[in-house]
Design an enzyme around this catalytic site. Structure first.
Site, PDB file in Angstrom:
ATOM      1  N   ARG A 163     -29.835  -7.994  13.046  1.00 47.23           N
ATOM      2  CA  ARG A 163     -30.836  -7.100  13.655  1.00 47.23           C
ATOM      3  C   ARG A 163     -32.104  -7.869  14.077  1.00 47.23           C
ATOM      4  NH1 ARG A 163     -26.762  -4.460  13.085  1.00 47.23           N
ATOM      5  NH2 ARG A 163     -26.656  -2.248  12.563  1.00 47.23           N
ATOM      6  N   SER A 238     -29.720   3.843  11.540  1.00 51.63           N
ATOM      7  CA  SER A 238     -30.239   3.218  10.308  1.00 51.63           C
ATOM      8  C   SER A 238     -31.737   2.986  10.437  1.00 51.63           C
ATOM      9  CB  SER A 238     -29.584   1.857  10.084  1.00 51.63           C
ATOM     10  OG  SER A 238     -28.205   1.982   9.957  1.00 51.63           O
ATOM     11  N   GLU A 334     -35.836  -1.159  10.189  1.00 51.83           N
ATOM     12  CA  GLU A 334     -35.120  -1.643  11.370  1.00 51.83           C
ATOM     13  C   GLU A 334     -35.749  -1.014  12.616  1.00 51.83           C
ATOM     14  OE1 GLU A 334     -31.556  -0.436  13.626  1.00 51.83           O
ATOM     15  OE2 GLU A 334     -30.595  -1.082  11.778  1.00 51.83           O
TER      16      GLU A 334
END
Ligand code: EPU
Length: 338
Positions: A163, A238, A334
């Site tokens: 990520r 997420s 995130e």
């Protein structure tokens, strides 16, 4: 080039936060983007929005919000088994997956149904069910914000990690991604079935020799079974990354919670699911009047009743604090908070 003023953007972000942009422009070509950036009196600061699926707005947006809506998909056939697909940043990611599946091009079937647009894919190296865009990306083109010049970044130059990319780090806010090129297979595909849930899903349907469409269907079924559809329950997927901790930190957790899930990363680290930490801290299914934590996948925060970005942010802080208190692990978001 017509700027819209005080534009409400609730429908443009999947958390459905009702804020407005002081100025808003939908950009549909690289020329238009360059022209905009080269203007003398740019309404600053400039924010970029793609699919709005990884962003939480905690306030109205000053300056200009640029929506990158450049479209187009082209192919070049590199060899008997390899095709390079170049997709403009404004293409919806899942449409690109469908484009590939329709032509039996393999490589991105595990990335089925990831929300957002193609331009955002390398930004955070999207990944799911054992595949990341890093595995297929050959290059990214950008327009440099300060000069308006076009640049090309190879896969290595994008510095893709879990990520992460150079565009989130050293080059943050410096480049606007305009297209990506990915390398896919035409006949002989390499399937990624290691992720337990895919295997089980295929077994359930007695598929012993799957093709890329079978994998895509399996991923779609798994995602639909636990990830809320933002059209019905606003969310950003997420919210936190899965933390990677040293084994020395994992050990005392395993002494207390023998069944704590964990996945080795090299010889000295392990990834521990944030979903498990959040569940252990008692947040799974939590709701207040406006926002909450999804009851099937606690890594997903939801806006169930006209929550603001501040409500979501505050909930994420409360979760971070309780996980830190219980496990000594600092969760990292995130999602981008603006
Ligand atoms: N878990 C729980 N409780 C739950 C759900 C999960 O404890 O209610 C634990 C279980 O141990 C489970 C583990 O979490 O084995 C992993 O769960 P899951 O397979 O659902 O994946 P994840 O780690 O929670 C990551 C990505 C997702 C991606 C899936 C599948 C991150 C931050 N998220 O989630 O990506 O779809 O794997 O590959 O890495 C996204 O980035 O928005 C996203 C949805």
């Amino acid at each position: 080039m017509q700027l819209e003023h005080n534009k409400r953007i609730q429908h443009l972000n999947t958390m459905a936060i009702d804020v407005q942009a002081e100025n808003f422009l939908s950009v549909t070509s690289i020329d238009q983007l360059q022209q905009f950036l080269q203007q003398e009196h740019l309404p600053q600061p400039i924010h970029i929005i793609g699919g709005g699926s990884n962003i939480v707005y905690t306030q109205d947006i000053p300056g200009t919000l640029l929506s990158i809506d450049i479209k187009g998909i082209t192919e070049s056939h590199v060899s008997e088994n390899e095709v390079h697909i170049t997709a403009a940043a404004g293409e919806v990611w899942h449409d690109l997956v469908d484009y590939a599946l329709d032509r039996n091009y393999g490589g991105i079937e595990n990335l089925t149904l990831i929300p957002g647009k193609t331009g955002a894919a390398p930004m955070q190296n999207i990944g799911a069910y054992g595949v990341e865009i890093k595995d297929v990306l050959t290059s990214v083109t950008t327009v440099h914000r300060a000069t308006g010049q076009q640049h090309l970044f190879t896969n290595e130059q994008c510095q893709l990690g879990y990520r992460e990319s150079i565009f989130k780090n050293q080059l943050r806010d410096q480049h606007i991604i305009t297209s990506i090129t990915i390398a896919l297979t035409k006949h002989t595909h390499t399937l990624h079935l290691e992720y337990g849930a895919i295997h089980q899903e295929l077994q359930k349907h007695h598929i012993h020799n799957p093709g890329i469409s079978d994998v895509s269907h399996a991923v779609a079924t798994i995602r639909r079974s636990k990830l809320p559809d933002p059209k019905h329950i606003p969310n950003c997927g997420s919210f936190f990354k899965n933390p990677i901790i040293p084994l020395t930190q994992l050990q005392p957790i395993l002494e207390k919670y023998a069944d704590a899930p964990h996945f080795p990363i090299g010889a000295q680290y392990a990834k521990i699911p944030a979903a498990w930490l959040i569940q252990q801290a008692g947040w799974k299914g939590f709701r207040n009047q406006t926002v909450g934590v999804h009851d099937l996948q606690p890594l997903v925060l939801i806006n169930h009743n006209h929550g603001t970005g501040v409500h979501i942010y505050q909930l994420s802080e409360d979760i971070k604090n309780s996980v830190a208190h219980q496990f000594g692990i600092i969760l990292e978001r995130e999602v981008n908070i603006i």
